[in-house]
Design an enzyme around this catalytic site. Structure first.
Site, PDB file in Angstrom:
ATOM      1  N   ILE A  53     123.987  26.094 -51.334  1.00 17.82           N
ATOM      2  CA  ILE A  53     123.889  24.752 -51.910  1.00 17.82           C
ATOM      3  C   ILE A  53     124.219  23.823 -50.749  1.00 17.82           C
ATOM      4  CG2 ILE A  53     124.806  23.139 -53.610  1.00 17.82           C
ATOM      5  CD1 ILE A  53     125.408  25.449 -55.431  1.00 17.82           C
ATOM      6  N   PRO A  54     123.200  23.346 -50.050  1.00 16.48           N
ATOM      7  CA  PRO A  54     123.363  22.757 -48.698  1.00 16.48           C
ATOM      8  C   PRO A  54     123.927  21.338 -48.643  1.00 16.48           C
ATOM      9  CG  PRO A  54     121.084  22.637 -49.363  1.00 16.48           C
ATOM     10  CD  PRO A  54     121.792  23.373 -50.470  1.00 16.48           C
ATOM     11  N   CYS A  55     125.203  21.196 -48.959  1.00 15.37           N
ATOM     12  CA  CYS A  55     125.821  19.873 -48.845  1.00 15.37           C
ATOM     13  C   CYS A  55     125.919  19.424 -47.387  1.00 15.37           C
ATOM     14  CB  CYS A  55     127.191  19.849 -49.527  1.00 15.37           C
ATOM     15  SG  CYS A  55     128.297  21.179 -49.048  1.00 15.37           S
ATOM     16  N   HIS A  56     125.701  20.350 -46.430  1.00 10.91           N
ATOM     17  CA  HIS A  56     125.727  19.957 -45.017  1.00 10.91           C
ATOM     18  C   HIS A  56     124.535  19.063 -44.659  1.00 10.91           C
ATOM     19  CE1 HIS A  56     123.240  23.659 -45.071  1.00 10.91           C
ATOM     20  NE2 HIS A  56     122.581  23.091 -44.071  1.00 10.91           N
ATOM     21  N   ARG A  57     123.526  19.003 -45.534  1.00 11.62           N
ATOM     22  CA  ARG A  57     122.345  18.182 -45.255  1.00 11.62           C
ATOM     23  C   ARG A  57     122.511  16.732 -45.692  1.00 11.62           C
ATOM     24  NH1 ARG A  57     118.216  22.846 -47.457  1.00 11.62           N
ATOM     25  NH2 ARG A  57     118.674  24.362 -45.811  1.00 11.62           N
TER      26      ARG A  57
END
Length: 347
Positions: free
Chosen positions: A314-318
């Site tokens: 779940i790419p919250c780094h994006r």
């Protein structure tokens, strides 16, 4: 790196001494590359070298990983002898490896103990007990009797089984069906060790081990699921490890590992929205709020991002600031930068 002089470290890289693996990294100023101490590439001149303690230090100073020794790969990989031991234990949780058994395999019990304490925060004997009880718990969930489960797990008495079971789960075996178990595993990545948690439905946590809020997340997960976290195998771990490996190698841009994300309806909407951000791209919190049709909820969206328990998948780094600056990330800004750079390079 207490006690290590630059002369000792330089001598170690000249000898390609593997005993210094994980102790320091060699960063070469003229090439901008950093290496393991045992790297087989041509050695730089002494004046062109600086020694750094962690891969994080190297990345923060702008050095790139060497393509020969690949210093970011398998930094804390399980040694082959221990890996074989664990494979046998996973295949048959009733096995009991004692010191004599370990010595027969060429493994020193004290060395094994230190390795487990460092990497799992428990001794090998404690790991064996937890894994055995994890398996027993699941068998009872499948309908096996307490008696059959106890003896199949290698316990010599019901009282011994009951005492061990209660020490881990906090309840007696007979009451075990009222509780759930969360399987727990250590996974190695190029950016450091991660902890993964899974239930029958899917992966419910994936975090770097140095995340400040990790303990709070684990406690919250146990409370929400009325569960106990115990070392153990799970059908979803194998798929997770494979897909993470492909992702970090730049060969895969998406994940199909099942996820289980207990939370409020709003949080689930935000987390689903995160999964819609394409590989190699970024969004601001404002853009993210608009994408889920809640343009007025920028702050709430940011809070929900912070509550995400499943990194990378779940790419919250994006998600970045409106001004393009990197904002807070539970795994550390340096990891966020690395992930975004890797995705951009391979998109």
């Amino acid at each position: 790196m207490t006690g290590l002089t630059k002369e000792i470290m330089y001598a170690a890289i000249i000898k390609k001494d593997t005993s210094f693996e994980g102790v320091f990294f060699t960063a070469v100023k003229t090439t901008g590359i950093f290496c393991r101490p045992s790297c087989t590439a041509r050695k730089p001149k002494r004046e062109n070298v600086e020694f750094l303690e962690t891969s994080r230090d190297c990345l923060l100073k702008g050095y790139r990983p060497c393509k020969v020794c690949r210093p970011l790969e398998n930094l804390n990989e399980t040694p082959p002898g221990i890996k074989l031991l664990l494979e046998e234990l996973h295949a048959n949780p009733a096995l009991k490896f004692r010191d004599w058994d370990l010595k027969q395999r060429g493994i020193e019990p004290h060395t094994l103990r230190r390795w487990f304490l460092k990497n799992h925060h428990v001794t090998f004997q404690a790991y064996q007990r937890m894994f055995r009880l994890n398996s027993a718990f699941k068998k009872m969930k499948e309908g096996y009797t307490v008696t059959d489960t106890a003896f199949d797990a290698g316990y010599e008495s019901l009282s011994g089984f009951g005492h061990s079971f209660k020490s881990i789960f906090g309840i007696s075996p007979k009451k075990g069906k009222s509780q759930q178990i969360i399987d727990f595993k250590r996974i190695e990545t190029p950016l450091g060790t991660m902890y993964a948690c899974a239930v029958v439905e899917g992966i419910c946590l994936l975090e770097f081990t140095d995340r400040k809020m990790l303990e709070t997340e684990l406690k919250g997960l146990c409370k929400v699921l009325n569960a106990t976290i115990v070392q153990g195998e799970n059908e979803h771990f194998k798929m997770l490890e494979h897909e993470l490996g492909e992702y970090f190698a730049g060969r895969s841009k998406s994940f199909s590992t099942p996820l289980y994300t207990p939370g409020s309806d709003f949080q689930k909407t935000v987390w689903l929205g995160l999964q819609q951000i394409p590989f190699g791209t970024t969004r601001s919190y404002k853009d993210q709020a608009a994408a889920i049709s809640r343009p007025e909820a920028v702050r709430a969206v940011a809070n929900a991002n912070g509550m995400n328990r499943i990194s990378i998948l779940i790419p919250c780094h994006r998600v970045i600031g409106t001004d393009g600056q990197l904002t807070g990330y539970g795994g550390g800004i340096w990891r966020k930068q690395w992930l975004l750079n890797m995705e951009k390079t391979n998109s």
